[in-house]
Scaffold this motif. Structure first.
Motif, PDB file in Angstrom:
ATOM      1  N   ASP A 366      -2.354  48.010 -22.366  1.00  0.00           N
ATOM      2  CA  ASP A 366      -1.839  47.236 -21.875  1.00  0.00           C
ATOM      3  C   ASP A 366      -0.134  48.076 -21.248  1.00  0.00           C
ATOM      4  O   ASP A 366      -0.239  49.313 -20.743  1.00  0.00           O
ATOM      5  CB  ASP A 366      -0.721  45.922 -23.274  1.00  0.00           C
ATOM      6  CG  ASP A 366      -0.685  44.554 -22.497  1.00  0.00           C
ATOM      7  OD1 ASP A 366       1.402  44.606 -21.972  1.00  0.00           O
ATOM      8  OD2 ASP A 366      -1.105  44.325 -22.656  1.00  0.00           O
ATOM      9  N   ASP A 367       0.700  47.458 -21.572  1.00  0.00           N
ATOM     10  CA  ASP A 367       2.021  47.656 -20.503  1.00  0.00           C
ATOM     11  C   ASP A 367       2.472  49.604 -21.320  1.00  0.00           C
ATOM     12  O   ASP A 367       2.455  49.467 -22.446  1.00  0.00           O
ATOM     13  CB  ASP A 367       3.345  46.712 -20.939  1.00  0.00           C
ATOM     14  CG  ASP A 367       4.762  47.467 -19.512  1.00  0.00           C
ATOM     15  OD1 ASP A 367       4.345  48.185 -19.415  1.00  0.00           O
ATOM     16  OD2 ASP A 367       5.361  46.348 -19.680  1.00  0.00           O
ATOM     17  N   LYS A 476      -5.513  43.062 -16.467  1.00  0.00           N
ATOM     18  CA  LYS A 476      -4.546  41.799 -16.833  1.00  0.00           C
ATOM     19  C   LYS A 476      -3.330  42.214 -16.176  1.00  0.00           C
ATOM     20  O   LYS A 476      -2.951  43.197 -15.862  1.00  0.00           O
ATOM     21  CB  LYS A 476      -4.005  42.203 -18.190  1.00  0.00           C
ATOM     22  CG  LYS A 476      -2.890  41.320 -18.537  1.00  0.00           C
ATOM     23  CD  LYS A 476      -1.846  41.624 -20.451  1.00  0.00           C
ATOM     24  CE  LYS A 476      -0.901  40.358 -20.655  1.00  0.00           C
ATOM     25  NZ  LYS A 476      -1.277  40.775 -22.350  1.00  0.00           N
ATOM     26  N   GLY A 529       3.282  35.890 -21.093  1.00  0.00           N
ATOM     27  CA  GLY A 529       2.505  34.900 -21.429  1.00  0.00           C
ATOM     28  C   GLY A 529       1.854  33.678 -20.550  1.00  0.00           C
ATOM     29  O   GLY A 529       1.616  34.148 -19.301  1.00  0.00           O
ATOM     30  N   ASP A 548       2.842  34.391 -25.133  1.00  0.00           N
ATOM     31  CA  ASP A 548       3.555  35.332 -25.441  1.00  0.00           C
ATOM     32  C   ASP A 548       3.882  35.130 -27.067  1.00  0.00           C
ATOM     33  O   ASP A 548       3.759  36.080 -27.767  1.00  0.00           O
ATOM     34  CB  ASP A 548       4.008  35.810 -25.259  1.00  0.00           C
ATOM     35  CG  ASP A 548       4.736  37.569 -24.455  1.00  0.00           C
ATOM     36  OD1 ASP A 548       3.057  37.224 -23.537  1.00  0.00           O
ATOM     37  OD2 ASP A 548       4.902  37.033 -23.258  1.00  0.00           O
TER      38      ASP A 548
HETATM   39  C1  GLA Z   1       4.382  40.373 -21.181  1.00  0.00           C
HETATM   40  C2  GLA Z   1       3.417  39.937 -21.376  1.00  0.00           C
HETATM   41  C3  GLA Z   1       3.097  40.488 -23.231  1.00  0.00           C
HETATM   42  C4  GLA Z   1       2.847  41.804 -22.691  1.00  0.00           C
HETATM   43  C5  GLA Z   1       3.693  41.935 -22.183  1.00  0.00           C
HETATM   44  C6  GLA Z   1       4.497  44.014 -21.365  1.00  0.00           C
HETATM   45  O1  GLA Z   1       5.386  39.871 -21.812  1.00  0.00           O
HETATM   46  O2  GLA Z   1       3.161  38.386 -21.858  1.00  0.00           O
HETATM   47  O3  GLA Z   1       1.617  39.947 -23.181  1.00  0.00           O
HETATM   48  O4  GLA Z   1       1.404  42.377 -21.779  1.00  0.00           O
HETATM   49  O5  GLA Z   1       4.177  41.360 -20.636  1.00  0.00           O
HETATM   50  O6  GLA Z   1       5.536  43.925 -21.147  1.00  0.00           O
END
Ligand code: GLA
Length: 750
Positions: A366-367, A476, A529, A548
């Protein structure tokens, strides 16, 4: 499917689920006549009432016909200025400042299949799957035309409708409202259903009595939003989940939208759906045209499930595309709630090793893997790997993950830019902004101006450069704030209010280019989310991170709400730790797993920190899900109990496999109660004459992990006719702890 009765001037759009009829009156006006269960033929048994209504004016040519007024006729395209005082679906401003035009019937054409909508996602169909009617209305002074498109899908309960406006005159026309649908019902005996929410609380169902006057759901956020979803239904008051008439509307658009209903003075109801006019204007020069996005209408006489199943089938067969359209989706682990920004190669490899052992199929990073991002203050736009965190680069993580036998996925947020980024330093003019005032921040970030071609090209290139390595199996695609100061540098003043819609068109163009170039990559969209959970995003990316909020009990309503318009195969749903990170709730592992099994299943937690006993349980859940996955993702979904009705304490979902041989029945109860009420769970949609064997049963589990010994396990091995299971049902016995989940698996006996 589409006929035109010359004598009565009636268009009849029909399949075995509905009829939709409208009529040309006086050679000019397109009047809506009927929408509902299929009719043999529309002959007009209920004549349109011809009453002299005071204060409802006559069009110029009909001064002496006091019973004819545009204010009281049901219309297929509503405009203002000639005496229809209800909400219009088209509003224009001409160069002289006037706002009146006059559209009348010009001609029609019936086409096989369904033409694509230029630059916009829409349902698609092969020539033998659908028929499209295009009706042209033309302004009596030659200024513009409106081409109304209707597609009837063979055997599906859905119909689509959009409009193309063409400037056929010599002057520019400013469109200030270019809605996609206008539809009048002869009464207002309806409940109005919409899906409301917020970040981490998306899509709860609101069902209220349709009110006199105008009611609006919509968004001005430049996104389809967490707050209100582009979905509306009008249901008869007696309509329930399994019976009754309902009309559903789903808008294939990801930006600001408006869904308005108006009950007017004589008790009829108008529905207008389209781009939000509060957030839009478009200058159409001579010979230019403007295509509206598409509305999908669903009619069902078998209740809200009938409506949802019509949407689900249409979206699965005529909206989703690509390799994953009809195939089951990989079980994933996502590192977000496991590590947030704090990870390195080693942590990720440990996660992958553990995931492989549990039977997980995909690991998503992820991020935080790019630029120098270690919190949400920087680096959006700099899609270059951070080698301090990932010494072997992306190739290294991808390779080690692949070696473990897992696919590898990656997070992007390509529509955004951080001020602390090389991209911003090079292109400070690229975010949406106005020159005289400071730009507003959301999560410390700005929104790139996707209406610009150079920005679109940058996004396509920076994302494609990474995907081109072939090491990424899944993406994603996130979007974590809404649009402010939505203006575009260098655009002519009269075109500035087009920016929000042009942003969305730019996004669609970017998504089309990227997803078509990488057909093997599975794309999942996300917006904090489920803030952009809409049909348009699903056209490009066949699944969406639903919320989320990963708490199982919250997810029951978020996912049930989402299911009114969207099929389970489109919903990302993951198991997370307790206490839950969003609401702090403790729930049994089985409840978390069963709640997440409704959609595209996964884990969003540090699986390496689980006890051996938990790991064993997770292995069993994953094996169970793999067995049920085709039934859940590719079968038919039915809501039996929803958290929006009754005591709001129970939810029951039923999944029937495509071949109708397997049934998975889930039941959830949030809080246990004293004097436990006896609960009968009645199944639906079975073949009453077939017999079904209960083959598996998972009783509720409490937090202490022991079964509470509910008695229905004695059903295992027993065989019942479908009629008994539907009429009599099965019992759920005493429940003695909170947040419980049960599952029965049934098989049709040959
Ligand atoms: C959003 C997404 C999360 C995650 C964060 C990362 O809030 O919905 O699932 O990927 O960003 O910063």
């Amino acid at each position: 499917m589409i006929t035109f009765d010359e004598k009565n001037q009636v268009f009849h759009l029909k399949n075995d689920r509905y009829s939709y009829c409208f009529q040309i009156e006086r050679g000019k006006y397109l009047l809506h006549r009927y929408f509902g269960r299929p009719l043999h033929e529309f002959r007009g048994s209920a004549e349109r009432p011809a009453l002299d209504r005071s204060f409802s004016p006559q069009p110029g040519a009909y001064e002496n016909e006091r019973t004819f007024s545009l204010d009281v006729v049901p219309q297929e395209l509503s405009t203002n200025g000639h005496g229809d005082f209800r909400i219009p679906s088209l509003e224009v401003v001409l160069e002289d400042g006037t706002t009146v035009i006059e559209l009348g019937y010009e001609g029609y054409e019936v086409k096989k299949g369904k033409p694509a909508l230029e630059g916009l996602p829409a349902l698609y169909a092969k020539d033998d799957e659908a028929e499209t009617l295009e009706v042209t209305l033309a302004d009596t002074k030659g200024r513009m035309k409106a081409i109304l498109s209707y597609t009837v899908f063979a055997g599906d309960g859905v119909l689509t409708r959009s409009v193309r406006f063409v400037n056929t005159g010599k002057e520019a026309i400013r469109l200030e409202n270019a809605s996609s649908l206008s539809l009048d019902f002869p009464d207002h005996d309806f409940d109005r259903l919409s899906l409301y929410g917020g970040h981490a609380a998306e899509r709860s169902l609101e069902r209220i009595r349709l009110m006199r006057g105008v009611q609006v759901t919509g968004s001005t956020r430049g996104a389809s939003s967490h707050q209100q979803s582009p979905f509306l239904a009008l249901a008869r008051p007696e309509t329930g989940e399994l019976s009754g008439d309902v009309y559903g509307f789903s808008f294939i658009y990801s930006g600001s939208f408006r869904m308005a209903t108006e009950v007017e003075q004589f008790g009829t109801t108008r529905v207008v759906i389209g781009l939000n006019p509060d957030d839009f204007a478009w200058t159409l020069k001579p010979s230019e045209s403007f295509q509206t996005p598409e509305v999908v209408l669903a009619y069902a006489h078998d209740g809200l499930n009938g409506m949802s199943q019509a949407f689900h089938k249409a979206y699965r067969n005529h909206l989703l595309r690509g390799k994953y359209q009809h195939s089951v989706r990989p079980i994933l682990v996502n590192n977000w709630e496991a590590t947030y920004f704090d990870f390195d190669d080693e942590k990720l490899d440990n996660l992958a090793a553990c995931a492989a052992d549990l039977g997980i199929e995909l690991m998503v990073l992820d991020d935080g893997w790019f630029g120098h991002r270690s919190d949400d203050n920087s680096s959006l736009g700099d899609w270059k790997v951070n080698r301090e965190k990932l010494k072997g680069g992306l190739e290294g993580v991808a390779e080690s993950t692949h070696k473990r036998g897992l696919k590898f996925g990656l997070w992007f947020e390509p529509e955004m830019i951080s001020v602390d980024s090389d991209l911003y330093r090079a292109h400070p003019d690229w975010p949406l902004h106005v020159s005289d005032y400071p730009t507003s921040f959301g999560r410390h970030q700005l929104v790139l101006d996707l209406s610009r071609k150079d920005v679109q090209d940058y996004i396509v290139k920076s994302v494609s450069d990474i995907l081109a390595s072939g090491a990424i199996d899944y993406v994603k695609w996130d979007f974590n704030r809404h649009l402010t100061e939505a203006f575009s540098e260098g655009r002519a003043p009269e075109h500035q209010r087009e920016t929000k819609h042009r942003f969305i068109l730019g996004l669609y163009s970017v998504l089309e280019r990227i997803t078509q170039s990488f057909p093997d990559v599975l794309f999942e969209s996300c917006s904090g989310g489920g803030g952009r959970f809409d049909a348009a995003m699903l056209y490009y990316m066949p699944q969406t991170w639903t919320s989320d909020d990963t708490d199982a009990i919250c997810r029951l309503s978020i996912q049930t709400g989402t299911s009114y318009a969207f099929p389970p195969i489109t919903m990302g749903a993951h198991v997370s730790v307790t206490p839950n990170h969003q609401v702090g709730r403790m729930t049994p592992m089985q409840t978390r797993a069963f709640a997440a099994m409704m959609g595209c299943y996964g884990y969003e937690m540090d699986i390496t920190r689980m006890s051996d006993a938990e790991k064993q349980q997770v292995k069993e859940h994953i094996a169970l899900y793999k067995r049920l996955r085709p039934t859940i993702q590719l079968g038919t979904y039915t809501r039996l109990l929803t958290p929006f009705a009754g005591t709001k304490n129970e939810t029951a979902w039923m999944f029937t496999s495509e071949d109708e041989k397997e049934v998975a029945l889930f039941y959830f109860k949030a809080l246990s109660e004293p004097a436990t009420p006896i609960r009968r769970l009645r199944l639906a949609g079975l073949d009453p004459d077939a017999q079904y064997k209960v083959v598996e049963y998972y009783p509720a589990q409490s937090l202490a992990h022991d079964s509470d010994g509910a008695g229905s396990s004695k059903l295992v091995g027993q065989v019942f006719y479908g009629d008994e299971l539907m009429q009599e049902g099965i019992n759920i016995e005493k429940i003695s702890s909170d947040f419980t989940a049960y599952l029965w698996v049934l098989e049709k006996v040959e």
